[in-house]
Design a protein around this motif. Structure first.
Motif, PDB file in Angstrom:
ATOM      1  N   GLU A  59      82.973 -39.161 -23.489  1.00 17.08           N
ATOM      2  CA  GLU A  59      82.365 -37.982 -24.088  1.00 17.08           C
ATOM      3  C   GLU A  59      81.687 -37.129 -23.019  1.00 17.08           C
ATOM      4  OE1 GLU A  59      78.955 -40.769 -23.599  1.00 17.08           O
ATOM      5  OE2 GLU A  59      81.074 -40.948 -24.081  1.00 17.08           O
ATOM      6  N   ALA A  60      81.520 -35.844 -23.298  1.00 18.61           N
ATOM      7  CA  ALA A  60      80.788 -34.972 -22.373  1.00 18.61           C
ATOM      8  C   ALA A  60      79.337 -35.433 -22.296  1.00 18.61           C
ATOM      9  CB  ALA A  60      80.861 -33.524 -22.847  1.00 18.61           C
ATOM     10  N   ARG A  61      78.806 -35.494 -21.087  1.00 17.90           N
ATOM     11  CA  ARG A  61      77.438 -35.957 -20.865  1.00 17.90           C
ATOM     12  C   ARG A  61      76.664 -34.915 -20.075  1.00 17.90           C
ATOM     13  NH1 ARG A  61      77.954 -42.444 -19.380  1.00 17.90           N
ATOM     14  NH2 ARG A  61      78.914 -43.088 -21.368  1.00 17.90           N
ATOM     15  N   TRP A  62      75.397 -34.765 -20.443  1.00 16.02           N
ATOM     16  CA  TRP A  62      74.543 -33.754 -19.818  1.00 16.02           C
ATOM     17  C   TRP A  62      73.280 -34.422 -19.289  1.00 16.02           C
ATOM     18  CZ3 TRP A  62      77.369 -29.483 -19.611  1.00 16.02           C
ATOM     19  CH2 TRP A  62      78.382 -29.312 -20.569  1.00 16.02           C
ATOM     20  N   GLY A  63      73.275 -34.694 -17.984  1.00 18.02           N
ATOM     21  CA  GLY A  63      72.138 -35.365 -17.365  1.00 18.02           C
ATOM     22  C   GLY A  63      71.070 -34.376 -16.937  1.00 18.02           C
ATOM     23  N   LEU A  64      69.851 -34.569 -17.445  1.00 19.73           N
ATOM     24  CA  LEU A  64      68.749 -33.651 -17.182  1.00 19.73           C
ATOM     25  C   LEU A  64      67.512 -34.398 -16.702  1.00 19.73           C
ATOM     26  CD1 LEU A  64      69.044 -31.504 -20.441  1.00 19.73           C
ATOM     27  CD2 LEU A  64      69.671 -30.766 -18.148  1.00 19.73           C
ATOM     28  N   THR A  65      66.850 -33.844 -15.721  1.00 19.08           N
ATOM     29  CA  THR A  65      65.548 -34.345 -15.286  1.00 19.08           C
ATOM     30  C   THR A  65      64.521 -33.240 -15.481  1.00 19.08           C
ATOM     31  OG1 THR A  65      66.499 -35.848 -13.630  1.00 19.08           O
ATOM     32  CG2 THR A  65      64.184 -35.234 -13.362  1.00 19.08           C
ATOM     33  N   PHE A  66      63.499 -33.525 -16.278  1.00 22.81           N
ATOM     34  CA  PHE A  66      62.400 -32.583 -16.520  1.00 22.81           C
ATOM     35  C   PHE A  66      61.204 -32.980 -15.673  1.00 22.81           C
ATOM     36  CE2 PHE A  66      64.942 -32.611 -20.366  1.00 22.81           C
ATOM     37  CZ  PHE A  66      65.021 -31.277 -20.739  1.00 22.81           C
ATOM     38  N   SER A  67      60.582 -32.003 -15.034  1.00 24.02           N
ATOM     39  CA  SER A  67      59.375 -32.246 -14.227  1.00 24.02           C
ATOM     40  C   SER A  67      58.181 -31.556 -14.865  1.00 24.02           C
ATOM     41  CB  SER A  67      59.570 -31.724 -12.801  1.00 24.02           C
ATOM     42  OG  SER A  67      60.570 -32.449 -12.126  1.00 24.02           O
ATOM     43  N   ALA A  68      57.084 -32.294 -14.962  1.00 25.99           N
ATOM     44  CA  ALA A  68      55.861 -31.724 -15.509  1.00 25.99           C
ATOM     45  C   ALA A  68      55.335 -30.635 -14.580  1.00 25.99           C
ATOM     46  CB  ALA A  68      54.813 -32.813 -15.692  1.00 25.99           C
ATOM     47  N   LEU A  69      54.822 -29.564 -15.192  1.00 32.06           N
ATOM     48  CA  LEU A  69      54.233 -28.467 -14.432  1.00 32.06           C
ATOM     49  C   LEU A  69      52.710 -28.514 -14.523  1.00 32.06           C
ATOM     50  CD1 LEU A  69      56.595 -25.545 -15.505  1.00 32.06           C
ATOM     51  CD2 LEU A  69      56.737 -26.962 -13.445  1.00 32.06           C
ATOM     52  N   ALA A  70      52.075 -27.776 -13.641  1.00 31.54           N
ATOM     53  CA  ALA A  70      50.610 -27.712 -13.652  1.00 31.54           C
ATOM     54  C   ALA A  70      50.125 -27.190 -14.996  1.00 31.54           C
ATOM     55  CB  ALA A  70      50.113 -26.812 -12.524  1.00 31.54           C
ATOM     56  N   PRO A  71      48.986 -27.688 -15.478  1.00 28.40           N
ATOM     57  CA  PRO A  71      48.488 -27.271 -16.791  1.00 28.40           C
ATOM     58  C   PRO A  71      47.990 -25.837 -16.783  1.00 28.40           C
ATOM     59  CG  PRO A  71      46.866 -28.636 -15.685  1.00 28.40           C
ATOM     60  CD  PRO A  71      48.099 -28.662 -14.823  1.00 28.40           C
ATOM     61  N   PRO A  72      47.987 -25.200 -17.961  1.00 26.74           N
ATOM     62  CA  PRO A  72      47.426 -23.843 -18.054  1.00 26.74           C
ATOM     63  C   PRO A  72      45.915 -23.879 -17.883  1.00 26.74           C
ATOM     64  CG  PRO A  72      47.946 -24.676 -20.234  1.00 26.74           C
ATOM     65  CD  PRO A  72      48.468 -25.697 -19.253  1.00 26.74           C
ATOM     66  N   LYS A  73      45.329 -22.710 -17.769  1.00 27.17           N
ATOM     67  CA  LYS A  73      43.879 -22.615 -17.570  1.00 27.17           C
ATOM     68  C   LYS A  73      43.133 -23.327 -18.690  1.00 27.17           C
ATOM     69  CE  LYS A  73      40.212 -19.220 -16.763  1.00 27.17           C
ATOM     70  NZ  LYS A  73      39.877 -17.778 -16.655  1.00 27.17           N
ATOM     71  N   GLY A  74      42.139 -24.118 -18.309  1.00 30.31           N
ATOM     72  CA  GLY A  74      41.329 -24.841 -19.280  1.00 30.31           C
ATOM     73  C   GLY A  74      41.779 -26.263 -19.528  1.00 30.31           C
ATOM     74  N   LYS A  75      42.967 -26.640 -19.036  1.00 29.75           N
ATOM     75  CA  LYS A  75      43.472 -27.994 -19.209  1.00 29.75           C
ATOM     76  C   LYS A  75      43.422 -28.731 -17.882  1.00 29.75           C
ATOM     77  CE  LYS A  75      44.802 -27.145 -23.504  1.00 29.75           C
ATOM     78  NZ  LYS A  75      44.186 -27.769 -24.694  1.00 29.75           N
ATOM     79  N   THR A  76      43.259 -30.047 -17.960  1.00 26.98           N
ATOM     80  CA  THR A  76      43.175 -30.845 -16.736  1.00 26.98           C
ATOM     81  C   THR A  76      44.240 -31.933 -16.674  1.00 26.98           C
ATOM     82  OG1 THR A  76      41.587 -32.349 -17.802  1.00 26.98           O
ATOM     83  CG2 THR A  76      40.685 -30.486 -16.566  1.00 26.98           C
ATOM     84  N   TYR A  77      45.194 -31.939 -17.591  1.00 25.91           N
ATOM     85  CA  TYR A  77      46.197 -32.998 -17.622  1.00 25.91           C
ATOM     86  C   TYR A  77      47.597 -32.395 -17.650  1.00 25.91           C
ATOM     87  CZ  TYR A  77      45.987 -31.747 -22.579  1.00 25.91           C
ATOM     88  OH  TYR A  77      45.997 -31.049 -23.762  1.00 25.91           O
TER      89      TYR A  77
END
Length: 206
Positions: free
Chosen positions: A164-182
């Motif tokens: 079957e067709a396969r779609w390999g993806l890697t997601f990377s977390a980005l810096a939090p928006p203003k007011g967040k620390t995680y």
């Protein structure tokens, strides 16, 4: 020795879901995700790979070989999976936000999408859900929530008659928006995550 086999967890099944960036954190780990969350569907038996990498460098000194302290250079949190459903949500993530639209007035409908010559930012909120069914009385759910993430790597997609067709993806977390620390939040109803946890008693539904 503090060993307890009752605390071994097996993520038996789960799914990765996407939503617009900064979609609010889900209330808990067990409630079904509602709109605007969209599940990416079936993935290969390898499931999902969570990786955390912190790069740091020790200080160097004339008087000693051992660093006095470490200087942190970078932090990376990634979620990777190989998806098996060829559908709009998966293709959009793979091709950086690409979307199909109906063309013409014929029946059946025809659909068209353009792959941009200029890569563009495609930020999403992401949830990884998984469940461990220990027994009929012990079912533990986990949910990892990333308020902002972007595809940082794609695997080659091979089209053949033997797979079957396969779609390999890697997601990377980005810096939090203003007011967040995680960059991520882990939600669960599993008491094993607490310090000095004993074997959790079975929860028997009323």
């Amino acid at each position: 020795m503090a060993m307890n086999s009752a605390l071994v967890r097996v993520p038996g099944t789960g799914e990765v879901s996407l939503a617009p960036p900064d979609t609010p954190e889900p209330a808990d780990a067990t409630s079904p995700l509602a709109a605007p969350w969209t599940g990416l569907g079936l993935s290969t038996p390898d499931g999902t790979t969570l990786a955390r990498k912190v790069e740091k460098e020790g200080t160097e000194h004339w008087q000693q070989l051992t660093p006095a302290r470490y200087i942190y250079k970078s932090q990376e949190l990634t979620v990777a999976s190989v998806f098996q459903e060829t559908k709009g949500e998966v293709l959009s993530a793979y091709f950086g936000g690409m979307k199909f639209a109906a063309v013409g007035t014929g029946t059946p409908k025809n659909y068209r999408a353009e792959i941009s010559s200029i890569p563009k930012s495609d930020v999403r909120a992401l949830c990884v859900d998984w469940t461990d069914v220990v027994s009929e009385e012990e079912i533990y759910s986990h949910r990892l929530y990333l308020p902002r993430a972007e595809v940082s790597e794609t695997e080659d997609a091979q089209f053949s008659r033997t797979q079957e067709a396969r779609w390999g993806l890697t997601f990377s977390a980005l810096a939090p928006p203003k007011g967040k620390t995680y960059i991520a939040v882990w939600l669960t109803d599993d008491p094993a995550v607490l310090f000095n946890s004993a074997s959790p008693p079975p929860t028997i539904a009323a």
